[in-house]
Design a protein around this motif. Structure first.
Motif, PDB file in Angstrom:
ATOM      1  N   THR A 172      -0.010   5.047  -1.829  1.00  0.00           N
ATOM      2  CA  THR A 172      -0.907   4.909  -0.680  1.00  0.00           C
ATOM      3  C   THR A 172      -2.266   5.540  -0.961  1.00  0.00           C
ATOM      4  O   THR A 172      -3.315   4.955  -0.654  1.00  0.00           O
ATOM      5  N   LEU A 173      -2.260   6.734  -1.571  1.00  0.00           N
ATOM      6  CA  LEU A 173      -3.521   7.406  -1.874  1.00  0.00           C
ATOM      7  C   LEU A 173      -4.373   6.568  -2.812  1.00  0.00           C
ATOM      8  O   LEU A 173      -5.584   6.410  -2.604  1.00  0.00           O
ATOM      9  N   ALA A 174      -3.746   6.015  -3.845  1.00  0.00           N
ATOM     10  CA  ALA A 174      -4.503   5.204  -4.800  1.00  0.00           C
ATOM     11  C   ALA A 174      -4.901   3.862  -4.192  1.00  0.00           C
ATOM     12  O   ALA A 174      -6.036   3.402  -4.345  1.00  0.00           O
ATOM     13  N   SER A 175      -3.962   3.231  -3.469  1.00  0.00           N
ATOM     14  CA  SER A 175      -4.221   1.902  -2.910  1.00  0.00           C
ATOM     15  C   SER A 175      -5.244   1.931  -1.787  1.00  0.00           C
ATOM     16  O   SER A 175      -5.851   0.896  -1.479  1.00  0.00           O
ATOM     17  N   SER A 176      -5.428   3.083  -1.162  1.00  0.00           N
ATOM     18  CA  SER A 176      -6.427   3.164  -0.100  1.00  0.00           C
ATOM     19  C   SER A 176      -7.830   2.869  -0.650  1.00  0.00           C
ATOM     20  O   SER A 176      -8.738   2.501   0.107  1.00  0.00           O
ATOM     21  N   ILE A 224      -2.024   0.576   5.379  1.00  0.00           N
ATOM     22  CA  ILE A 224      -1.981   1.577   4.318  1.00  0.00           C
ATOM     23  C   ILE A 224      -1.469   2.923   4.834  1.00  0.00           C
ATOM     24  O   ILE A 224      -0.905   3.723   4.084  1.00  0.00           O
ATOM     25  N   ILE A 225      -1.626   3.184   6.155  1.00  0.00           N
ATOM     26  CA  ILE A 225      -1.159   4.439   6.739  1.00  0.00           C
ATOM     27  C   ILE A 225       0.329   4.376   7.080  1.00  0.00           C
ATOM     28  O   ILE A 225       1.087   5.316   6.834  1.00  0.00           O
ATOM     29  N   VAL A 226       0.757   3.253   7.628  1.00  0.00           N
ATOM     30  CA  VAL A 226       2.128   3.127   8.133  1.00  0.00           C
ATOM     31  C   VAL A 226       3.138   2.866   7.022  1.00  0.00           C
ATOM     32  O   VAL A 226       4.280   3.330   7.092  1.00  0.00           O
ATOM     33  N   VAL A 227       2.732   2.122   5.991  1.00  0.00           N
ATOM     34  CA  VAL A 227       3.681   1.711   4.950  1.00  0.00           C
ATOM     35  C   VAL A 227       4.446   2.871   4.320  1.00  0.00           C
ATOM     36  O   VAL A 227       5.670   2.775   4.136  1.00  0.00           O
ATOM     37  N   PRO A 228       3.827   4.015   3.953  1.00  0.00           N
ATOM     38  CA  PRO A 228       4.615   5.103   3.358  1.00  0.00           C
ATOM     39  C   PRO A 228       5.740   5.591   4.274  1.00  0.00           C
ATOM     40  O   PRO A 228       6.847   5.892   3.801  1.00  0.00           O
ATOM     41  N   PHE A 229       5.469   5.691   5.575  1.00  0.00           N
ATOM     42  CA  PHE A 229       6.516   6.096   6.508  1.00  0.00           C
ATOM     43  C   PHE A 229       7.649   5.080   6.518  1.00  0.00           C
ATOM     44  O   PHE A 229       8.834   5.437   6.500  1.00  0.00           O
ATOM     45  N   LEU A 230       7.295   3.807   6.555  1.00  0.00           N
ATOM     46  CA  LEU A 230       8.317   2.769   6.565  1.00  0.00           C
ATOM     47  C   LEU A 230       9.123   2.764   5.267  1.00  0.00           C
ATOM     48  O   LEU A 230      10.353   2.603   5.288  1.00  0.00           O
ATOM     49  N   LEU A 231       8.441   2.955   4.129  1.00  0.00           N
ATOM     50  CA  LEU A 231       9.138   2.959   2.850  1.00  0.00           C
ATOM     51  C   LEU A 231      10.144   4.103   2.754  1.00  0.00           C
ATOM     52  O   LEU A 231      11.259   3.930   2.253  1.00  0.00           O
ATOM     53  N   GLY A 264       0.870  -8.334   7.685  1.00  0.00           N
ATOM     54  CA  GLY A 264       2.276  -8.392   7.304  1.00  0.00           C
ATOM     55  C   GLY A 264       2.462  -8.598   5.814  1.00  0.00           C
ATOM     56  O   GLY A 264       3.266  -7.922   5.158  1.00  0.00           O
ATOM     57  N   VAL A 265       1.692  -9.538   5.263  1.00  0.00           N
ATOM     58  CA  VAL A 265       1.759  -9.793   3.822  1.00  0.00           C
ATOM     59  C   VAL A 265       1.277  -8.575   3.042  1.00  0.00           C
ATOM     60  O   VAL A 265       1.830  -8.225   1.992  1.00  0.00           O
ATOM     61  N   GLY A 266       0.248  -7.886   3.578  1.00  0.00           N
ATOM     62  CA  GLY A 266      -0.252  -6.679   2.920  1.00  0.00           C
ATOM     63  C   GLY A 266       0.791  -5.586   2.863  1.00  0.00           C
ATOM     64  O   GLY A 266       0.888  -4.843   1.875  1.00  0.00           O
ATOM     65  N   CYS A 267       1.596  -5.463   3.924  1.00  0.00           N
ATOM     66  CA  CYS A 267       2.693  -4.481   3.926  1.00  0.00           C
ATOM     67  C   CYS A 267       3.678  -4.790   2.801  1.00  0.00           C
ATOM     68  O   CYS A 267       4.099  -3.890   2.068  1.00  0.00           O
ATOM     69  N   ALA A 268       4.037  -6.069   2.660  1.00  0.00           N
ATOM     70  CA  ALA A 268       4.951  -6.461   1.585  1.00  0.00           C
ATOM     71  C   ALA A 268       4.313  -6.270   0.216  1.00  0.00           C
ATOM     72  O   ALA A 268       4.984  -5.887  -0.751  1.00  0.00           O
ATOM     73  N   PHE A 269       3.006  -6.510   0.123  1.00  0.00           N
ATOM     74  CA  PHE A 269       2.278  -6.353  -1.141  1.00  0.00           C
ATOM     75  C   PHE A 269       2.344  -4.890  -1.603  1.00  0.00           C
ATOM     76  O   PHE A 269       2.642  -4.597  -2.773  1.00  0.00           O
ATOM     77  N   ASP A 270       2.053  -3.955  -0.690  1.00  0.00           N
ATOM     78  CA  ASP A 270       2.117  -2.533  -1.038  1.00  0.00           C
ATOM     79  C   ASP A 270       3.528  -2.131  -1.434  1.00  0.00           C
ATOM     80  O   ASP A 270       3.735  -1.339  -2.363  1.00  0.00           O
ATOM     81  N   THR A 271       4.522  -2.673  -0.725  1.00  0.00           N
ATOM     82  CA  THR A 271       5.918  -2.390  -1.063  1.00  0.00           C
ATOM     83  C   THR A 271       6.249  -2.900  -2.452  1.00  0.00           C
ATOM     84  O   THR A 271       6.973  -2.253  -3.219  1.00  0.00           O
TER      85      THR A 271
END
Length: 527
Positions: free
Chosen positions: A216-220, A380-387, A430-437
């Protein structure tokens, strides 16, 4: 045990695992690399910051064609007076195809459309330029991954950054359309290659649940680059100058990479270069204020005590490549690669298609583009919590399915409704969430010896999707909004096939190193 299992406790007695099944390592074992440097500390934070800067520049270049290839208003520069058709020159009662055009200077100037007259019979070639760029990305990320696994992460990354700098600057200076396309291909290959290879070093030096936060830090940096690109284009409206500026933007990163970024210790260990790996590990441990240092003798003693084959400093610990997947020994790992590759294909087509071709419906291009980047901030903020709480698979499957539903829902709206912009942006989220994952899960799922190659292969399929995305836009000529439906259908298929991926790596404390370890891990539901 495997030939050089680096995921065992250094304090373990050589015979302490004799009563345990090789395929079921003790949950109490620890990763020797992470035990030395820690899962996350000041040094890993520094690596994430460098990743942040690399992603800013990478985003600027990847999305710059939105402005570099912008089609301004134009009139024919020939004839007695302008007529109804800007592509025709009117002289008295006669007309002929226009060859000289006068372009509006209202938004940006010196775009590739203006430089080479890509209007009328040449209209649409700016979309071809985007496909050429992503073709370079496809080739570059795949070759960079293979070379990085063979030659080392850092040396390949340095070469790619230098290539980026030279080809990026030349792109703003050349006067030949075909030479510009060649340079666009090269800079695309260098851009995605340098980011992916550097990211692999980061993954191999960050442990446990910290990987999702580090990502997340890098992808931000991508999100910051997304939001600042329209500001940059507004501040530097001459697109030739902006191309040169984007090429030069990587020069300070080159110095930081050469002098302040390490080679991956895991890669060095996989190649038997224990002395250099130990030096890097101890330096990182010092940065992180870790008291526990390790010597080369201690490391070799530990490896040999957990190996069935003797290890020396001049022989590789493991020698496996991506080609080994196409044997009968690793069927589950091979299936994972096939499924993950298609998922990345759906990421690339939907995300880049929407990022570069979101309908504006007469709105200001700078503002609409900025809002598209702003909507990536909550992701980018929510994805780490979800992961870390839901797991990798729910985020992958859910992100693709939710995104596809939003995109397919646009078929129910009027082609002139501004709600289409809202649904398109929600679908991209939604696609961005999957992309980060995908970045996190892919780098955890595959073993060290093919991690960079696997990530590069999957990323290549994302670029393949991005290559096709601008070509899909031509379907809008037959039905407005058809391209968004195509992106939605591809994302839907990606979400359905991603259900077959395993193992779930949420909370995993150790990554597989060898192909055998990777196959055993892939056969489990959880790692």
């Amino acid at each position: 045990m495997s030939r050089a299992r680096l995921l065992e406790s250094p304090d373990c007695d050589p015979d302490c695992d004799s009563d345990q099944d090789e395929s079921d390592p003790s949950p109490d074992t620890a990763d020797l690399v992470q035990d030395t440097i820690g899962s996350f500390g000041l040094y890993q934070l520094w690596l994430c910051f460098l990743g942040f800067l690399f992603n800013v520049v990478h985003c600027w270049l990847s999305l710059s064609l939105k402005f570099v290839g912008l089609v301004p208003q134009f009139v024919c520069g020939e004839g007695d007076s302008p007529g109804e058709d800007a592509c025709m020159a009117y002289m008295g009662n006669t007309s002929r195809p226009c060859t000289t055009f006068v372009f509006s200077k209202e938004e940006v100037v010196e775009t590739i459309v203006e430089r080479w007259g890509l209007v009328c019979d040449k209209a649409g070639l700016e979309n071809v330029a985007q496909s050429v760029f992503f073709t370079g990305c496809l080739v570059g990320v795949f070759l960079a991954g293979l070379m990085a696994d063979r030659m080392g992460r850092k040396v390949v990354c340095v070469v790619l950054v230098i290539t980026f700098l030279i080809s990026g600057v030349l792109g703003g200076l050349v006067n030949s359309w075909y030479l510009w396309l060649v340079l666009r291909f090269v800079v695309g290959a260098a851009s995605i290659g340098m980011v992916t290879v550097r990211y692999t070093i980061q993954v191999e030096m960050v442990g446990g649940s910290w990987r999702s936060w580090a990502n997340t830090l890098a992808s931000s940096g991508w999100v910051v680059g997304y939001m600042t690109l329209p500001m940059l284009a507004y501040s530097v409206p001459n697109m030739r100058q902006m191309e040169v500026l984007l090429g030069l933007a990587v020069s300070p990163l080159l110095l930081l990479l050469v002098f302040c970024h390490p080679e991956s210790p895991r890669w060095l260990l996989s190649k038997g270069r224990v002395d250099r790996a130990v030096t890097i590990l101890n330096r990182v441990a010092s940065w992180n204020s870790r008291r526990k240092m390790i010597s080369e003798e201690h490391f070799l003693k530990f490896i040999s005590s957990h190996s069935t084959v003797s290890v020396t400093t001049n022989k590789p610990i493991a020698s496996s490549g991506l080609s080994s997947l196409f044997t009968s020994r690793f069927p589950t790992t091979r299936l994972n690669l096939f499924i993950m590759s298609f998922c990345w294909f759906s990421f690339g087509m939907a995300y880049f298609g929407l990022a570069l071709h979101t309908p504006e419906l007469g709105s200001n291009v700078f503002i609409v583009f900025f809002i598209g980047g702003l909507m990536d901030v909550p992701v980018i903020i929510v994805v780490p919590f979800l992961l870390n709480h839901c797991g990798r698979k729910p985020c992958m499957v859910g992100g693709l399915l939710v995104g596809s539903i939003c995109l397919l829902a646009t078929s129910l709206l009027s082609s002139t409704s501004e709600a289409i912009i809202v649904m398109a942006v929600l679908g991209k989220m939604g696609v961005g969430c999957a992309f980060d994952t995908g970045y996190v899960w892919t780098s955890e799922m595959f073993p060290t010896v093919i991690r960079n190659s696997s990530l590069a292969t999957c990323s290549s399929f994302a670029r393949l999707g991005a290559i096709l995305a601008p070509l899909v836009v031509f379907t809008d000529m037959y039905r407005p909004g058809m391209s968004i439906l195509v992106y939605g259908m591809v994302a839907m298929v990606g979400g359905m096939v991603s259900v077959g991926l395993q193992p779930e790596t949420k909370g995993c404390k150790m990554l597989p190193d060898t192909m055998e370890e990777g196959e055993r891990a892939a056969q489990r539901r959880r790692l």
